[in-house]
Design a protein around this motif. Structure first.
Motif, PDB file in Angstrom:
ATOM      1  N   PRO A  12       0.809  -1.226   0.000  1.00 50.87           N
ATOM      2  CA  PRO A  12       0.000   0.000   0.000  1.00 50.87           C
ATOM      3  C   PRO A  12       0.841   1.275   0.000  1.00 50.87           C
ATOM      4  O   PRO A  12       0.417   2.304  -0.546  1.00 50.87           O
ATOM      5  CB  PRO A  12      -0.817  -0.114   1.294  1.00 50.87           C
ATOM      6  N   SER A  13       2.039   1.220   0.596  1.00 50.61           N
ATOM      7  CA  SER A  13       2.875   2.418   0.654  1.00 50.61           C
ATOM      8  C   SER A  13       3.421   2.798  -0.710  1.00 50.61           C
ATOM      9  O   SER A  13       3.835   3.933  -0.931  1.00 50.61           O
ATOM     10  CB  SER A  13       4.032   2.207   1.636  1.00 50.61           C
TER      11      SER A  13
ATOM     12  N   TYR B  49     -17.431   3.227  -4.695  1.00 47.02           N
ATOM     13  CA  TYR B  49     -17.853   3.068  -3.297  1.00 47.02           C
ATOM     14  C   TYR B  49     -19.088   3.920  -2.998  1.00 47.02           C
ATOM     15  O   TYR B  49     -20.057   3.435  -2.400  1.00 47.02           O
ATOM     16  CB  TYR B  49     -16.721   3.455  -2.346  1.00 47.02           C
ATOM     17  N   GLU B  50     -19.051   5.159  -3.404  1.00 50.05           N
ATOM     18  CA  GLU B  50     -20.166   6.059  -3.110  1.00 50.05           C
ATOM     19  C   GLU B  50     -21.462   5.577  -3.758  1.00 50.05           C
ATOM     20  O   GLU B  50     -22.530   5.599  -3.134  1.00 50.05           O
ATOM     21  CB  GLU B  50     -19.832   7.472  -3.595  1.00 50.05           C
TER      22      GLU B  50
ATOM     23  N   HIS C  36     -22.645  -6.534  -2.376  1.00 50.90           N
ATOM     24  CA  HIS C  36     -21.746  -6.786  -3.501  1.00 50.90           C
ATOM     25  C   HIS C  36     -20.655  -5.726  -3.646  1.00 50.90           C
ATOM     26  O   HIS C  36     -19.887  -5.750  -4.607  1.00 50.90           O
ATOM     27  CB  HIS C  36     -22.534  -6.851  -4.814  1.00 50.90           C
ATOM     28  N   LEU C  37     -20.594  -4.802  -2.721  1.00 49.12           N
ATOM     29  CA  LEU C  37     -19.628  -3.712  -2.850  1.00 49.12           C
ATOM     30  C   LEU C  37     -18.193  -4.203  -2.995  1.00 49.12           C
ATOM     31  O   LEU C  37     -17.442  -3.667  -3.834  1.00 49.12           O
ATOM     32  CB  LEU C  37     -19.760  -2.759  -1.658  1.00 49.12           C
ATOM     33  N   PRO C  38     -17.739  -5.217  -2.232  1.00 44.39           N
ATOM     34  CA  PRO C  38     -16.356  -5.681  -2.416  1.00 44.39           C
ATOM     35  C   PRO C  38     -16.084  -6.179  -3.828  1.00 44.39           C
ATOM     36  O   PRO C  38     -14.973  -5.989  -4.355  1.00 44.39           O
ATOM     37  CB  PRO C  38     -16.224  -6.819  -1.392  1.00 44.39           C
ATOM     38  N   TYR C  39     -17.072  -6.808  -4.463  1.00 43.19           N
ATOM     39  CA  TYR C  39     -16.869  -7.337  -5.817  1.00 43.19           C
ATOM     40  C   TYR C  39     -16.746  -6.205  -6.831  1.00 43.19           C
ATOM     41  O   TYR C  39     -15.918  -6.269  -7.746  1.00 43.19           O
ATOM     42  CB  TYR C  39     -18.027  -8.248  -6.219  1.00 43.19           C
ATOM     43  N   ALA C  40     -17.566  -5.178  -6.666  1.00 43.16           N
ATOM     44  CA  ALA C  40     -17.485  -4.025  -7.577  1.00 43.16           C
ATOM     45  C   ALA C  40     -16.144  -3.317  -7.423  1.00 43.16           C
ATOM     46  O   ALA C  40     -15.495  -2.954  -8.416  1.00 43.16           O
ATOM     47  CB  ALA C  40     -18.643  -3.061  -7.301  1.00 43.16           C
ATOM     48  N   LEU C  41     -15.722  -3.112  -6.181  1.00 43.61           N
ATOM     49  CA  LEU C  41     -14.441  -2.457  -5.931  1.00 43.61           C
ATOM     50  C   LEU C  41     -13.279  -3.282  -6.489  1.00 43.61           C
ATOM     51  O   LEU C  41     -12.383  -2.738  -7.153  1.00 43.61           O
ATOM     52  CB  LEU C  41     -14.241  -2.247  -4.433  1.00 43.61           C
TER      53      LEU C  41
ATOM     54  N   PHE D 144      -8.116   1.429  -2.507  1.00 39.05           N
ATOM     55  CA  PHE D 144      -8.960   0.239  -2.641  1.00 39.05           C
ATOM     56  C   PHE D 144      -9.141  -0.473  -1.297  1.00 39.05           C
ATOM     57  O   PHE D 144     -10.264  -0.758  -0.877  1.00 39.05           O
ATOM     58  CB  PHE D 144      -8.330  -0.695  -3.674  1.00 39.05           C
ATOM     59  N   THR D 145      -8.055  -0.751  -0.601  1.00 42.44           N
ATOM     60  CA  THR D 145      -8.153  -1.462   0.676  1.00 42.44           C
ATOM     61  C   THR D 145      -8.830  -0.603   1.743  1.00 42.44           C
ATOM     62  O   THR D 145      -9.490  -1.133   2.645  1.00 42.44           O
ATOM     63  CB  THR D 145      -6.767  -1.909   1.161  1.00 42.44           C
ATOM     64  N   HIS D 146      -8.667   0.701   1.644  1.00 46.54           N
ATOM     65  CA  HIS D 146      -9.376   1.594   2.577  1.00 46.54           C
ATOM     66  C   HIS D 146     -10.881   1.404   2.453  1.00 46.54           C
ATOM     67  O   HIS D 146     -11.598   1.309   3.469  1.00 46.54           O
ATOM     68  CB  HIS D 146      -8.996   3.047   2.298  1.00 46.54           C
ATOM     69  N   PHE D 147     -11.372   1.328   1.227  1.00 42.53           N
ATOM     70  CA  PHE D 147     -12.806   1.179   1.026  1.00 42.53           C
ATOM     71  C   PHE D 147     -13.291  -0.210   1.439  1.00 42.53           C
ATOM     72  O   PHE D 147     -14.418  -0.365   1.934  1.00 42.53           O
ATOM     73  CB  PHE D 147     -13.177   1.478  -0.429  1.00 42.53           C
TER      74      PHE D 147
END
Length: 475
Positions: free
Chosen positions: A68-69, A122-123, A100-105, A77-80
């Protein structure tokens, strides 16, 4: 008594009595069956590439995780993912819908979506989600099996699995596989009836399987614990249709998934399946499942046979999803899409399980396909809709552009299907130019991406859009 030792005329008589015809020569080979009036299986199914290329399925999928750094996109991505894990329940809308949000992200990230695009995903996709609600009681090591299959305990199960992970030094993989493969035989039960959570992953039209696939691919502990919780509260009876070592064996068995679908298509016992249950009710199929057909699907428990069965199920799911609409009226069924994305999840999961578990999961995917196929009124597969599709100069870059820029860029199922098709080509290849199935996964992706105009399959009104056998005057 084996079929091969029966005289040919007797075989013909038996098959005709059961509504089957057969091609029988004078050798001692088992006859090739063709159900009368069938439209599905005798279209043929040439593989997109030799099965040997698919040996990659037994190797872990390419890692998605990065530092991530060093990668701002991955950090966003991981934040969301973490935000969704903290804020939003796995099930919402009266516990009917899956988050299903994780799949879309994940799909947007893998397709190369920018940080701003991930923010927009996400929004947009979180608008309809719901906050966690308390469960009726807590889950602990003594009662964790007591509420399997009860979605009201989703929050309690997630908390329990996370506590167990913490006690294991935050080793999420050890926690995941411990609970997925933990065995218990109920008092008075059969030795084989061991209730592993792993054996319930295809419940809920495959969502626990899909969630686990993303957890392993992304190496995300939050998704892994969500997958466990989803498997726990979805657990039902699919394993009974797969695991029973003493089933009522049918007279004729097959290792061809298309033949299984064909038998279901031609079986008059299911002519009123949609008028009785309504379209888009996969869970109701398991209330009175086609046991003989399920048990008649026989796969040897060895790697080559399992690979062959898996590849054929991938092809069948893709063709079922992309070619079952009426000619000139391309429509795409929401539930059939899950047979495709569940097959992609299998590709991620299978390198992590042994031969017995592989056999179970491949057969469970067959049950899922048959279950959804019946619930959607047994539509007709027409391979040439994909085989003959002209994609011109369109390639996977075109698909990426559609995934990130089309009007459906926030539709998680649209994104998942496109990504699954791309992964299937990576796994099995394109085939050779001139072959019937050359470029089949790219053709299917372009066809779907260009023709998609919204999901069907939720009500009997959709029956007029799929190419369904006219048994109830629905055409």
């Amino acid at each position: 008594m084996r079929l091969r030792i029966l005289p040919n005329f007797l075989v013909q008589a038996i098959l005709l009595h059961h509504g089957l015809s057969a091609v029988v020569d004078n050798s001692n080979q088992i006859p090739k069956l063709h159900p009368r009036g069938q439209i599905v299986f005798n279209m043929g199914s040439s593989w997109s590439s030799p099965a040997s290329k698919g040996q990659e399925i037994f190797k872990p999928a390419d890692a998605v995780a990065t530092d991530p750094s060093e990668d701002p996109r991955y950090r966003r991505f991981t934040h969301f993912l973490k935000l969704n894990h903290h804020d939003h329940a796995i099930f919402y809308h009266n516990l009917q819908y899956h988050n299903h949000l994780p799949y879309a992200l994940a799909s947007a990230y893998i397709f190369g979506g920018s940080r701003d695009h991930l923010h927009d995903v996400y929004e947009e996709c979180s608008k309809e989600l719901e906050q966690w609600q308390d469960s009726p009681e807590e889950i602990d090591p003594d009662n964790w099996r007591a509420h399997l299959g009860d979605k009201r305990y989703q929050r309690a199960y997630l908390s329990f699995f996370e506590d167990e992970m913490e006690q294991r030094g935050h080793d999420w993989k050890a926690t995941l596989w411990h609970f997925l493969t933990d065995k218990q035989v109920d008092e008075g039960g059969n030795d084989w009836d061991n209730h592993q959570l792993l054996y319930g992953l295809t419940e809920g039209i495959g969502h626990p399987l899909i969630h686990l696939g993303y957890a392993l691919e992304l190496e995300d502990k939050g998704l892994a614990m969500e997958a466990l919780a989803m498997a726990a509260v979805s657990y039902n009876k699919v394993h009974e249709l797969v695991d029973n070592p003493y089933p009522p064996l049918p007279f004729i068995t097959t290792s061809e998934i298309r033949e299984v679908l064909d038998k279901l298509f031609d079986d008059p016992n299911y002519d009123d399946i949609c008028s009785k249950n309504g379209m888009g009710q996969p869970s109701k199929i398991l209330d009175d499942p086609p046991y003989v057909t399920f048990y008649g699907y026989v796969i040897q428990k060895e790697r080559a046979a399992l690979l062959e069965a898996y590849q054929k199920q991938v092809e069948a799911s893709v063709m079922l999803f992309t070619t079952s609409h009426k000619a000139g009226n391309p429509q795409y069924d929401f539930f059939l899409a899950h047979t495709v994305t569940a097959a992609q999840a299998l590709r991620v999961i299978l390198p992590h399980v042994d031969t017995q578990q592989t056999w179970h999961l491949v057969r469970a995917h067959m049950v899922l396909m048959a279950q959804v196929y019946l619930s959607q009124c047994r539509p007709t597969i027409k391979d040439w809709f994909v085989d003959d599709y002209d994609i011109g100069n369109k390639d996977w870059d075109y698909i990426k552009k559609k995934a990130l820029e089309s009007e459906y860029k926030y539709d998680s199922h649209y994104l998942k299907v496109l990504r699954s098709l791309q992964e299937f080509e990576k796994l099995f290849g394109t085939g050779e130019p001139g072959e019937k199935k050359y470029n089949m996964y790219l053709k299917a992706a372009v066809k779907f991406a260009d023709e998609f105009s919204g999901w069907i399959g939720f009500s009997n009104a959709s029956m007029k859009k799929l190419d369904i056998k006219d048994t109830n005057n629905t055409q």
